[in-house]
Design a protein around this motif. Structure first.
Motif, PDB file in Angstrom:
ATOM      1  N   GLN A  22       0.616  -1.257   0.097  1.00 34.88           N
ATOM      2  CA  GLN A  22       0.016  -0.333  -0.150  1.00 34.88           C
ATOM      3  C   GLN A  22       1.334   1.129   0.233  1.00 34.88           C
ATOM      4  O   GLN A  22       1.645   1.992   0.498  1.00 34.88           O
ATOM      5  CB  GLN A  22      -0.698   0.378   0.906  1.00 34.88           C
ATOM      6  CG  GLN A  22      -1.776   1.460   0.802  1.00 34.88           C
ATOM      7  CD  GLN A  22      -2.971   1.541   0.390  1.00 34.88           C
ATOM      8  OE1 GLN A  22      -3.875  -0.115   0.632  1.00 34.88           O
ATOM      9  NE2 GLN A  22      -3.471   2.082  -0.080  1.00 34.88           N
ATOM     10  N   ALA A  23       0.678   1.728  -1.162  1.00 35.64           N
ATOM     11  CA  ALA A  23       2.147   2.718  -1.372  1.00 35.64           C
ATOM     12  C   ALA A  23       0.682   4.430  -0.339  1.00 35.64           C
ATOM     13  O   ALA A  23      -0.179   4.069  -0.831  1.00 35.64           O
ATOM     14  CB  ALA A  23       1.916   3.284  -2.657  1.00 35.64           C
ATOM     15  N   SER A  24       1.563   5.329  -0.480  1.00 34.20           N
ATOM     16  CA  SER A  24       0.936   6.508   0.442  1.00 34.20           C
ATOM     17  C   SER A  24       2.128   7.707   0.554  1.00 34.20           C
ATOM     18  O   SER A  24       3.059   6.912  -0.007  1.00 34.20           O
ATOM     19  CB  SER A  24       0.252   6.645   1.943  1.00 34.20           C
ATOM     20  OG  SER A  24       0.942   6.051   2.756  1.00 34.20           O
ATOM     21  N   GLY A  36       2.122  10.322  -1.675  1.00 42.08           N
ATOM     22  CA  GLY A  36       2.206  11.555  -3.253  1.00 42.08           C
ATOM     23  C   GLY A  36       1.730  12.765  -2.750  1.00 42.08           C
ATOM     24  O   GLY A  36       0.745  12.980  -1.956  1.00 42.08           O
ATOM     25  N   LEU A  86       7.408   9.076   0.260  1.00 37.12           N
ATOM     26  CA  LEU A  86       6.040   8.477  -0.017  1.00 37.12           C
ATOM     27  C   LEU A  86       6.989   7.175   0.785  1.00 37.12           C
ATOM     28  O   LEU A  86       7.914   6.414   1.541  1.00 37.12           O
ATOM     29  CB  LEU A  86       6.705   7.965  -1.549  1.00 37.12           C
ATOM     30  CG  LEU A  86       6.731   8.657  -2.323  1.00 37.12           C
ATOM     31  CD1 LEU A  86       6.799   8.550  -3.934  1.00 37.12           C
ATOM     32  CD2 LEU A  86       5.465   9.790  -2.674  1.00 37.12           C
ATOM     33  N   CYS A 134       5.504   3.092   1.536  1.00 35.97           N
ATOM     34  CA  CYS A 134       4.906   1.595   1.008  1.00 35.97           C
ATOM     35  C   CYS A 134       4.492   0.585   2.311  1.00 35.97           C
ATOM     36  O   CYS A 134       5.810   0.134   3.227  1.00 35.97           O
ATOM     37  CB  CYS A 134       5.640   0.993  -0.129  1.00 35.97           C
ATOM     38  SG  CYS A 134       4.817   0.023  -0.351  1.00 35.97           S
ATOM     39  N   VAL A 163       3.268   8.587 -11.785  1.00 36.86           N
ATOM     40  CA  VAL A 163       2.582   7.675 -10.704  1.00 36.86           C
ATOM     41  C   VAL A 163       3.634   6.890 -10.261  1.00 36.86           C
ATOM     42  O   VAL A 163       4.674   6.063 -10.837  1.00 36.86           O
ATOM     43  CB  VAL A 163       1.443   7.358 -11.105  1.00 36.86           C
ATOM     44  CG1 VAL A 163       0.608   6.326  -9.907  1.00 36.86           C
ATOM     45  CG2 VAL A 163       0.761   7.747 -12.042  1.00 36.86           C
ATOM     46  N   TYR A 196       4.936   3.773  -8.114  1.00 35.86           N
ATOM     47  CA  TYR A 196       4.374   2.750  -7.552  1.00 35.86           C
ATOM     48  C   TYR A 196       5.427   1.879  -6.584  1.00 35.86           C
ATOM     49  O   TYR A 196       7.014   1.700  -6.982  1.00 35.86           O
ATOM     50  CB  TYR A 196       4.398   1.648  -8.524  1.00 35.86           C
ATOM     51  CG  TYR A 196       3.043   2.560  -9.106  1.00 35.86           C
ATOM     52  CD1 TYR A 196       3.685   2.836 -11.212  1.00 35.86           C
ATOM     53  CD2 TYR A 196       1.760   1.464  -9.387  1.00 35.86           C
ATOM     54  CE1 TYR A 196       2.742   3.595 -11.728  1.00 35.86           C
ATOM     55  CE2 TYR A 196       0.826   2.154 -10.342  1.00 35.86           C
ATOM     56  CZ  TYR A 196       1.899   3.101 -11.362  1.00 35.86           C
ATOM     57  OH  TYR A 196       0.205   3.469 -12.374  1.00 35.86           O
ATOM     58  N   GLN A 209      -0.456  -0.309  -4.392  1.00 37.67           N
ATOM     59  CA  GLN A 209      -1.353   0.526  -6.455  1.00 37.67           C
ATOM     60  C   GLN A 209      -0.471   1.696  -6.216  1.00 37.67           C
ATOM     61  O   GLN A 209       0.057   2.082  -5.467  1.00 37.67           O
ATOM     62  CB  GLN A 209      -2.557   1.136  -5.909  1.00 37.67           C
ATOM     63  CG  GLN A 209      -2.743   1.912  -4.873  1.00 37.67           C
ATOM     64  CD  GLN A 209      -2.433   2.343  -3.246  1.00 37.67           C
ATOM     65  OE1 GLN A 209      -1.511   1.222  -3.127  1.00 37.67           O
ATOM     66  NE2 GLN A 209      -2.119   2.990  -2.533  1.00 37.67           N
ATOM     67  N   THR A 265       0.832   5.851  -6.266  1.00 40.55           N
ATOM     68  CA  THR A 265       0.249   7.302  -5.905  1.00 40.55           C
ATOM     69  C   THR A 265       0.721   8.464  -6.683  1.00 40.55           C
ATOM     70  O   THR A 265       2.215   8.650  -7.425  1.00 40.55           O
ATOM     71  CB  THR A 265       0.967   7.231  -4.550  1.00 40.55           C
ATOM     72  OG1 THR A 265       1.019   8.449  -4.011  1.00 40.55           O
ATOM     73  CG2 THR A 265       2.821   7.371  -3.978  1.00 40.55           C
ATOM     74  N   GLN A 266       0.351   9.258  -6.887  1.00 39.69           N
ATOM     75  CA  GLN A 266       1.083  10.846  -7.372  1.00 39.69           C
ATOM     76  C   GLN A 266       1.839  11.787  -6.957  1.00 39.69           C
ATOM     77  O   GLN A 266       1.314  11.549  -5.570  1.00 39.69           O
ATOM     78  CB  GLN A 266      -0.662  11.014  -8.084  1.00 39.69           C
ATOM     79  CG  GLN A 266      -0.232  12.175  -9.077  1.00 39.69           C
ATOM     80  CD  GLN A 266      -0.187  11.720 -10.531  1.00 39.69           C
ATOM     81  OE1 GLN A 266      -0.308  10.888 -10.954  1.00 39.69           O
ATOM     82  NE2 GLN A 266       1.789  12.561 -11.463  1.00 39.69           N
TER      83      GLN A 266
END
Length: 121
Positions: A4-6, A8, A19, A21, A90, A92, A113, A115-116
């Motif tokens: 689970q990425a976050s 961004g 970031l 993960c 993006v 990943y 998924q 993260t932008q």
């Protein structure tokens, strides 16, 4: 293994982002890393790290990005500084049992998924 990425967001050129993960499942034997894909471009390798903290980076991010891994939290990080508009993509996170020296040239088995990350000029 699930990733689970976050982390961004939108940042001005020269700024920084971190970031994260978060992984669930056994990652002891896995190399973890980051890839990115900009609009209209192919996915590219960014950085990777082993359980024992050996790391490798794409030339385009060396000196600006730092990958790390907190094994107790089963979480990987990518600290990005001196961001440039060309870092917009993006991002990943991924994991695979492949050796770190080939991680960037393979298609990892496990993906999070995206993260932008958007860097404005």
């Amino acid at each position: 293994v699930q990733l689970q990425a976050s982390g961004g967001g939108l940042v001005q050129a020269g700024g920084s982002l971190r970031l994260s993960c978060a992984a669930s499942g056994r990652t002891f034997s896995l190399v973890m890393g980051w890839f990115r894909q900009a609009p209209g471009k192919e996915r590219e390798f960014v950085a990777a790290i082993t359980w024992s903290a050996s790391s490798t980076y794409a030339d385009s991010v060396k000196g600006r990005f730092t990958i790390s891994r907190d094994n107790a939290k089963n979480t990987m990080y990518l600290q990005m500084i001196s961001l440039k508009p060309e870092d917009t993509a993006v991002y990943y996170c991924a994991a695979d049992a492949a050796p770190i020296k080939v991680f960037g040239t393979t298609t990892p088995q496990y993906w999070g998924q995206g993260t932008q990350v958007t860097v404005s000029s």
